[in-house]
Structures are given as structure tokens and as C-alpha cells.
Design a protein around this motif. Structure first.
Motif, mmCIF file in Angstrom:
data_model
loop_
_atom_site.group_PDB
_atom_site.id
_atom_site.type_symbol
_atom_site.label_atom_id
_atom_site.label_comp_id
_atom_site.label_asym_id
_atom_site.label_seq_id
_atom_site.Cartn_x
_atom_site.Cartn_y
_atom_site.Cartn_z
ATOM 1 N N ALA A 110 6.907 -9.575 -2.995
ATOM 2 C CA ALA A 110 7.059 -8.166 -3.401
ATOM 3 C C ALA A 110 6.567 -7.274 -2.269
ATOM 4 C CB ALA A 110 6.257 -7.903 -4.670
ATOM 5 N N ILE A 111 7.449 -6.498 -1.685
ATOM 6 C CA ILE A 111 7.065 -5.633 -0.576
ATOM 7 C C ILE A 111 6.140 -4.526 -1.069
ATOM 8 C CG2 ILE A 111 7.931 -4.023 1.168
ATOM 9 C CD1 ILE A 111 10.441 -5.753 1.339
ATOM 10 N N ILE A 112 5.059 -4.315 -0.347
ATOM 11 C CA ILE A 112 4.067 -3.297 -0.720
ATOM 12 C C ILE A 112 4.618 -1.920 -0.388
ATOM 13 C CG2 ILE A 112 1.697 -2.510 -0.407
ATOM 14 C CD1 ILE A 112 1.063 -5.344 0.693
ATOM 15 N N THR A 113 4.734 -1.054 -1.389
ATOM 16 C CA THR A 113 5.202 0.321 -1.173
ATOM 17 C C THR A 113 4.283 1.298 -1.896
ATOM 18 O OG1 THR A 113 6.622 0.439 -3.156
ATOM 19 C CG2 THR A 113 7.590 -0.531 -1.167
ATOM 20 N N LYS A 114 4.337 2.558 -1.486
ATOM 21 C CA LYS A 114 3.522 3.594 -2.136
ATOM 22 C C LYS A 114 3.867 3.717 -3.607
ATOM 23 C CE LYS A 114 2.008 6.788 1.466
ATOM 24 N NZ LYS A 114 2.064 8.184 1.957
ATOM 25 N N GLU A 115 5.143 3.704 -3.913
ATOM 26 C CA GLU A 115 5.572 3.850 -5.304
ATOM 27 C C GLU A 115 5.059 2.704 -6.160
ATOM 28 O OE1 GLU A 115 9.659 4.369 -7.976
ATOM 29 O OE2 GLU A 115 9.785 4.004 -5.818
ATOM 30 N N ARG A 116 5.179 1.489 -5.666
ATOM 31 C CA ARG A 116 4.722 0.331 -6.430
ATOM 32 C C ARG A 116 3.211 0.333 -6.621
ATOM 33 N NH1 ARG A 116 8.667 -4.281 -3.666
ATOM 34 N NH2 ARG A 116 10.561 -3.658 -4.781
ATOM 35 N N LYS A 117 2.482 0.873 -5.661
ATOM 36 C CA LYS A 117 1.026 0.881 -5.761
ATOM 37 C C LYS A 117 0.514 1.835 -6.847
ATOM 38 C CE LYS A 117 -1.878 0.022 -2.623
ATOM 39 N NZ LYS A 117 -2.822 0.053 -1.489
ATOM 40 N N GLN A 118 1.396 2.641 -7.408
ATOM 41 C CA GLN A 118 0.992 3.507 -8.507
ATOM 42 C C GLN A 118 0.756 2.704 -9.790
ATOM 43 O OE1 GLN A 118 3.824 6.704 -8.969
ATOM 44 N NE2 GLN A 118 3.738 7.260 -6.809
ATOM 45 N N SER A 119 1.434 1.571 -9.930
ATOM 46 C CA SER A 119 1.294 0.773 -11.159
ATOM 47 C C SER A 119 0.875 -0.665 -10.890
ATOM 48 C CB SER A 119 2.621 0.761 -11.931
ATOM 49 O OG SER A 119 3.658 0.220 -11.142
ATOM 50 N N LEU A 120 0.734 -1.034 -9.616
ATOM 51 C CA LEU A 120 0.409 -2.413 -9.262
ATOM 52 C C LEU A 120 -0.649 -2.462 -8.168
ATOM 53 C CD1 LEU A 120 4.104 -3.633 -8.958
ATOM 54 C CD2 LEU A 120 2.554 -4.326 -10.797
ATOM 55 N N ASP A 121 -1.386 -3.542 -8.128
ATOM 56 C CA ASP A 121 -2.266 -3.847 -7.004
ATOM 57 C C ASP A 121 -1.721 -5.087 -6.316
ATOM 58 O OD1 ASP A 121 -4.101 -1.751 -7.212
ATOM 59 O OD2 ASP A 121 -5.306 -2.826 -8.704
ATOM 60 N N PHE A 122 -1.927 -5.176 -4.995
ATOM 61 C CA PHE A 122 -1.343 -6.263 -4.221
ATOM 62 C C PHE A 122 -2.413 -7.101 -3.527
ATOM 63 C CE2 PHE A 122 2.049 -3.215 -4.674
ATOM 64 C CZ PHE A 122 3.174 -4.007 -4.859
ATOM 65 N N THR A 123 -2.135 -8.386 -3.434
ATOM 66 C CA THR A 123 -3.006 -9.299 -2.705
ATOM 67 C C THR A 123 -2.850 -9.055 -1.200
ATOM 68 O OG1 THR A 123 -1.296 -11.004 -2.501
ATOM 69 C CG2 THR A 123 -2.704 -11.084 -4.468
ATOM 70 N N SER A 124 -3.562 -9.855 -0.420
ATOM 71 C CA SER A 124 -3.352 -9.838 1.030
ATOM 72 C C SER A 124 -1.896 -10.207 1.315
ATOM 73 C CB SER A 124 -4.270 -10.848 1.705
ATOM 74 O OG SER A 124 -5.623 -10.515 1.523
ATOM 75 N N PRO A 125 -1.293 -9.594 2.334
ATOM 76 C CA PRO A 125 0.098 -9.927 2.676
ATOM 77 C C PRO A 125 0.280 -11.417 2.968
ATOM 78 C CG PRO A 125 -0.545 -7.903 3.766
ATOM 79 C CD PRO A 125 -1.798 -8.470 3.143
ATOM 80 N N ILE A 126 1.471 -11.915 2.662
ATOM 81 C CA ILE A 126 1.749 -13.344 2.838
ATOM 82 C C ILE A 126 2.722 -13.621 3.985
ATOM 83 C CG2 ILE A 126 1.256 -13.900 0.424
ATOM 84 C CD1 ILE A 126 4.275 -13.868 -0.100
ATOM 85 N N ALA A 127 3.311 -12.575 4.563
ATOM 86 C CA ALA A 127 4.279 -12.769 5.646
ATOM 87 C C ALA A 127 4.634 -11.413 6.252
ATOM 88 C CB ALA A 127 5.530 -13.467 5.131
#
Length: 284
Positions: A110-127
């Protein structure tokens, strides 16, 4: 920018997907608004959502899930003090399912984006997930980004790649060109099929996915040039689920420490990414 639906030859797939998403949507009101805590997860197991066809990260071969993320899930089963319950799904409903608590984590690219960060938290990048275009190898009309002027592009519906197409539009405008028609697809295999048949002129995806495609079909496709700034994929949990996020980051850190992470990257991506950031704040 004009968008259209996927071609009619995929109508049956689209109908099945729509029915599945409708069922999921009807179920959402019965779910808890917040994702489960680690204590809850230890009792019932970790509900993991993965994609069904996103090579080389996750896909199904001979009836079994395989790919980079699926191998990590097997490692996670040994690491976690609780059961891992995997659900393999089309991409379209995965992140919404995580944000509403239907699934605990999306173990996918799942690509980290500003919009997605409004409802999700992301782990360390994998690639690395910088966006490139891929074209037909025999298409001599495209040799650089400026040649994409007005041409038809294929991209996955609901993806970060679709949301960042304006970056490519800006690149084209600097040379007096413009973005052409955009065709959205349920999955990338559909987009690649249409590219091979000449129904679209090029497809935009991450460099890893495109390299995998070209390696599998070198006589059909050819890698183009980058059409976005830096971008990274990661696993996603519901916003504020810090316990689970820390647990998953701990697992990823251990896989990196033992060399297993780099081993799997080389196996599935053809290269490792030793300089990935621990955290990433997206511009877009």
C-alpha cells in the motif's frame, strides 16, 4: 483528465467484485469502529488482508498464496504469539476494510499517501515504489516522457498511482503536452492485457511491478521512465492502532536484522533496498 471504466470484456469480473464489495459494505455497520487491541488479537487471532493478484508482492500460484508479502506472513506466523488469519481479496476493498476494523492489517504494498494517512497508519516502508510507465516493446512512437502527450494510459482504480497522475500531467505540460485519456482497471493484469492488445498506449505502475512484468514478458513490454517523485509502499493498520503498529514494525526490524528482509527482496524484486527510511512522510 478523463476517466472511463474497464472494458466490457471484464464485465463478469466487475460484477463479482461489485457484489463482494456490496456484501462487505453491508457488514461494516456491525463491526467495531476501532481496530482490535493486541490483547483482543491474542484471543481471536490477527486478521490479515492480502491482495489476490499483485505480483511480485502477493499472488496465487497453483492454488497457494506466494510472493514477497506472503513469505513474510509465513515468518510472521512463527514470530507472533497468536494465530494469523489470512484473507485474500481484490485490492479495491482492502484499505477500507482495515480503516473500519474489518481487518487488522493490510499486508500488501500500500503506497503511503497523505490522503491515506488520514484514516490509516503505516509500518516502515518495505520497498521502493517510484512510479514508471511501461509500453509495448514494438511501439516506436514512445521513447521518452514527452511522447506520452495525449496518449491513453491504463492504471488501477482507487490506487495511489491514479491519484498521482497529475505529476505526469505537469511533466507533459512543461513540454507543451497534456495527459490523455485515463482508463481505470480493477487489477493490473487487465491493464497489461489491454496494453499488449493496443487498447491503451502505456500503463503506470511501480518500478518493481513493471520490472517483474518485463522480466516475464521481455518480448512484449519495455520499461519506460519515472513519472513520479519518491514513493514507498508499506503495510497499513487503522489510524491510532499504535500497539499493533509497533508490533509489526518490531517484526520488520527483526527480519531486517537477520538479513531475511534483504534475502526476500532480492528473491522477489531482483534487488534489495538497504537504505529504506524507517518512516516516511509523503508529499502527496
Amino acid at each position: 483528465m478523463t476517466t472511463t471504466r474497464a472494458p466490457l470484456c471484464f464485465a463478469s469480473l466487475s460484477i463479482r467484485l461489485a457484489l463482494g464489495l456490496l456484501t462487505a459494505a453491508l457488514a461494516i455497520p456491525t463491526l467495531a469502529a476501532n481496530a482490535g487491541s493486541l490483547d483482543e488479537i491474542k484471543k481471536r487471532g490477527l486478521i490479515v488482508a492480502t491482495e489476490d493478484d499483485f505480483r511480485p508482492f502477493e499472488f496465487v500460484k497453483d492454488g497457494k498464496p506466494t510472493g514477497f508479502d506472503n513469505e513474510l506472513i509465513e515468518d510472521l506466523r512463527k514470530y507472533a504469539p497468536f494465530e494469523i488469519k489470512q484473507q485474500i481479496l481484490p485490492w479495491t476493498g482492502i484499505l477500507a476494510g482495515v480503516s473500519t476494523g474489518k481487518y487488522d492489517v493490510a499486508i500488501t504494498a500500500a503506497i503511503i499517501t497523505k490522503e491515506r494517512k488520514q484514516s490509516l497508519d503505516f509500518t516502515s516502508p518495505i520497498a521502493d515504489a517510484t512510479h514508471y510507465y511501461v509500453k509495448r516493446k514494438d511501439d516506436k512512437s514512445i521513447s521518452s516522457i514527452k511522447d506520452l502527450n495525449g496518449k491513453t494510459v491504463g492504471v488501477q482504480a482507487g490506487s495511489a498511482l491514479l491519484a498521482r497522475l497529475p505529476e505526469l500531467g505537469a511533466m507533459l505540460e512543461r513540454d507543451g503536452g497534456k495527459l490523455g485519456k485515463v482508463v481505470e482497471y480493477t487489477s493490473y493484469p487487465e491493464a497489461y492485457q489491454d496494453l499488449a492488445l493496443g487498447r491503451v498506449d502505456y500503463v503506470v505502475n511501480t518500478i518493481i511491478n513493471i520490472k517483474t512484468l518485463v522480466a516475464e514478458k521481455p518480448n512484449v513490454f519495455e520499461v519506460g521512465q519515472p513519472v513520479s517523485g519518491k514513493s514507498f509502499p508499506a503495510w497499513a493498520v487503522a489510524k491510532g492502532n499504535t500497539e499493533l503498529l509497533e508490533f509489526l514494525n518490531g517484526f520488520i526490524a527483526k527480519e531486517k536484522e537477520t538479513g531475511r528482509f534483504a534475502e526476500l527482496q532480492k528473491k522477489w524484486f531482483g534487488e534489495s533496498f538497504p537504505d529504506l527510511p524507517v518512516a516516511f512522510e509523503p508529499e502527496f
